[in-house]
Design an enzyme around this catalytic site. Structure first.
Site, PDB file in Angstrom:
ATOM      1  N   ASN A   9     -59.971 -67.359   8.902  1.00 33.18           N
ATOM      2  CA  ASN A   9     -60.930 -65.916   9.578  1.00 33.18           C
ATOM      3  C   ASN A   9     -60.257 -65.693  11.035  1.00 33.18           C
ATOM      4  O   ASN A   9     -59.635 -66.136  11.918  1.00 33.18           O
ATOM      5  CB  ASN A   9     -61.886 -66.869  10.775  1.00 33.18           C
ATOM      6  CG  ASN A   9     -62.931 -66.142  11.366  1.00 33.18           C
ATOM      7  OD1 ASN A   9     -62.136 -65.133  11.335  1.00 33.18           O
ATOM      8  ND2 ASN A   9     -63.747 -67.497  12.455  1.00 33.18           N
ATOM      9  N   LYS A  11     -60.906 -63.876  13.448  1.00 36.13           N
ATOM     10  CA  LYS A  11     -61.818 -63.911  14.522  1.00 36.13           C
ATOM     11  C   LYS A  11     -61.016 -61.845  15.116  1.00 36.13           C
ATOM     12  O   LYS A  11     -60.691 -61.089  14.164  1.00 36.13           O
ATOM     13  CB  LYS A  11     -61.203 -64.573  15.492  1.00 36.13           C
ATOM     14  CG  LYS A  11     -61.920 -65.929  14.562  1.00 36.13           C
ATOM     15  CD  LYS A  11     -61.653 -67.293  15.730  1.00 36.13           C
ATOM     16  CE  LYS A  11     -61.731 -68.590  14.656  1.00 36.13           C
ATOM     17  NZ  LYS A  11     -62.079 -69.381  15.842  1.00 36.13           N
ATOM     18  N   HIS A  96     -70.764 -68.545  12.444  1.00 38.68           N
ATOM     19  CA  HIS A  96     -69.665 -68.129  13.720  1.00 38.68           C
ATOM     20  C   HIS A  96     -69.681 -69.579  15.488  1.00 38.68           C
ATOM     21  O   HIS A  96     -70.774 -68.292  15.596  1.00 38.68           O
ATOM     22  CB  HIS A  96     -68.554 -67.852  13.455  1.00 38.68           C
ATOM     23  CG  HIS A  96     -67.420 -68.684  13.356  1.00 38.68           C
ATOM     24  ND1 HIS A  96     -66.932 -69.357  15.302  1.00 38.68           N
ATOM     25  CD2 HIS A  96     -66.400 -69.172  12.883  1.00 38.68           C
ATOM     26  CE1 HIS A  96     -65.863 -69.367  15.201  1.00 38.68           C
ATOM     27  NE2 HIS A  96     -65.391 -69.763  13.706  1.00 38.68           N
ATOM     28  N   GLU A  98     -68.619 -68.704  17.452  1.00 34.14           N
ATOM     29  CA  GLU A  98     -68.371 -68.091  18.470  1.00 34.14           C
ATOM     30  C   GLU A  98     -69.580 -67.179  18.244  1.00 34.14           C
ATOM     31  O   GLU A  98     -69.914 -66.347  19.919  1.00 34.14           O
ATOM     32  CB  GLU A  98     -67.280 -67.555  18.565  1.00 34.14           C
ATOM     33  CG  GLU A  98     -65.699 -68.349  18.835  1.00 34.14           C
ATOM     34  CD  GLU A  98     -64.566 -68.264  17.277  1.00 34.14           C
ATOM     35  OE1 GLU A  98     -64.443 -67.415  17.178  1.00 34.14           O
ATOM     36  OE2 GLU A  98     -63.816 -69.617  17.797  1.00 34.14           O
ATOM     37  N   GLU A 168     -67.666 -76.484  10.565  1.00 34.43           N
ATOM     38  CA  GLU A 168     -66.810 -76.368  11.782  1.00 34.43           C
ATOM     39  C   GLU A 168     -67.335 -76.641  13.704  1.00 34.43           C
ATOM     40  O   GLU A 168     -67.599 -76.326  14.254  1.00 34.43           O
ATOM     41  CB  GLU A 168     -66.435 -74.958  12.464  1.00 34.43           C
ATOM     42  CG  GLU A 168     -66.205 -74.182  10.946  1.00 34.43           C
ATOM     43  CD  GLU A 168     -65.653 -72.486  11.153  1.00 34.43           C
ATOM     44  OE1 GLU A 168     -64.627 -72.821  10.459  1.00 34.43           O
ATOM     45  OE2 GLU A 168     -66.215 -71.809  12.621  1.00 34.43           O
ATOM     46  N   GLY A 174     -60.138 -73.774  17.737  1.00 33.64           N
ATOM     47  CA  GLY A 174     -59.044 -73.373  18.277  1.00 33.64           C
ATOM     48  C   GLY A 174     -57.883 -74.899  19.557  1.00 33.64           C
ATOM     49  O   GLY A 174     -58.164 -74.119  20.584  1.00 33.64           O
ATOM     50  N   SER A 214     -58.542 -76.706  13.563  1.00 28.30           N
ATOM     51  CA  SER A 214     -57.383 -76.665  13.677  1.00 28.30           C
ATOM     52  C   SER A 214     -56.547 -77.520  12.557  1.00 28.30           C
ATOM     53  O   SER A 214     -55.808 -78.059  12.445  1.00 28.30           O
ATOM     54  CB  SER A 214     -57.559 -77.581  14.679  1.00 28.30           C
ATOM     55  OG  SER A 214     -57.626 -77.182  16.024  1.00 28.30           O
TER      56      SER A 214
HETATM   57  P1  13P Z   1     -59.053 -72.353  14.132  1.00 29.25           P
HETATM   58  O1  13P Z   1     -58.423 -72.914  12.751  1.00 29.25           O
HETATM   59  O2  13P Z   1     -58.568 -71.784  14.837  1.00 29.25           O
HETATM   60  O3  13P Z   1     -59.080 -74.291  15.127  1.00 29.25           O
HETATM   61  O4  13P Z   1     -60.100 -71.608  14.110  1.00 29.25           O
HETATM   62  C1  13P Z   1     -61.644 -72.312  13.321  1.00 29.25           C
HETATM   63  C2  13P Z   1     -62.308 -72.027  13.166  1.00 29.25           C
HETATM   64  O5  13P Z   1     -62.786 -70.871  13.733  1.00 29.25           O
HETATM   65  C3  13P Z   1     -62.162 -70.239  11.731  1.00 29.25           C
HETATM   66  O6  13P Z   1     -63.577 -69.867  11.476  1.00 29.25           O
END
Ligand code: 13P
Length: 254
Positions: A9, A11, A96, A98, A168, A174, A214
């Protein structure tokens, strides 16, 4: 046996030239023989067509990061499931954290998106997970159960069997702090139990549940080796070609 999936992903990253470089790196470096591991790359919408062209290999799928909850028409700024299908996109991330956190999206919305995707034969990758505060309060199971029941329980047996779920935990996204393999495994088992109770054991054992938060080359092996973790949804590390291909190699060798 369930197949493994490694999904990236991207983003809201990166700019055009860097995106093209990364796609070319992936085309040249993802091993051609990765049987048993499906690979899905989810770049921003504006790169989807280019990604399909560059990754012109049957074995690498391209997915979107979001989709509209409306069918079509006067919804400025939105991209519909039918539009994604018209450029042969097979997957999209939905729900997600976010989207929940910054755009106020809720299960009702996700449920509509999931239905529209299934109508277009696009596989939803539905994300769930608790915040740190919720985990500290011991509410993680209750939170994930609500996210699953409100967005998925209106699906038929046939439909639920087509969904990919990604656990997640928000506190792991992140942050560099991944859930431990045991923490992730426990939640994956819990999700499987929910699906078994609402649907049946066969569907529950067949559904693919990814872990995200992560994931890196240094922790992928211990996470992906857990019996109920079927691969990863990878953010930051999917922007680094070498790191991402290492994670694919790890998944291939489990
Ligand atoms: P990270 O791997 O940067 O922690 O992000 C995970 C994520 O949100 C994948 O959708």
């Amino acid at each position: 046996m369930r197949k493994k999936i490694v999904a990236g992903n991207w983003k809201m990253n990166p700019n055009y030239d860097e995106a093209i470089d990364l796609l070319n790196f992936l085309k040249d470096n993802i091993p051609t023989d990765h049987s048993g591991v499906d690979i899905i790359i989810c770049p921003p919408f504006i790169y989807l067509i280019e990604a399909k062209k560059i990754l012109n290999r049957q074995d690498i799928y391209v997915g979107a990061q979001n989709v509209s909850s409306f069918t079509n028409g006067a919804y400025t700024g939105e991209i519909s499931a039918a539009m994604l299908k018209s450029i042969n996109i097979n997957y999209t991330i939905i729900g997600h954290s976010e989207r929940r956190q910054y755009f106020g999206e809720k299960e009702e919305n996700f449920s509509k998106k999931i239905k529209l995707c299934l109508q277009e034969h696009i596989t939803p990758i539905y994300c769930v997970g608790e915040t740190l505060e919720q985990r500290n309060n011991g509410e993680q199971l209750k939170v994930v159960e609500k996210q699953i029941s409100e967005a998925l329980y209106n699906l038929s047996d046939d439909e639920i069997a087509k969904i990919i779920i990604a656990y997640e935990p928000v506190w792991a996204i992140g942050t560099g702090v991944n859930a431990t393999p045991d923490q992730a495994q426990q939640m994956h088992v819990f999700i499987r139990e929910l699906i078994a109770k609402k649907y049946n054991q066969t569907i529950s054992q067949g559904i693919i549940i990814l872990y995200g938060g992560s994931v890196k080359a240094s922790n992928a092996k211990e996470l992906f080796s857990m019996p109920d973790i079927d691969g990863g949804l990878i953010g930051g590390a999917s922007l680094k070609g070498k790191e991402f291909t290492s994670i694919i190699n790890i998944a291939m060798n489990i």
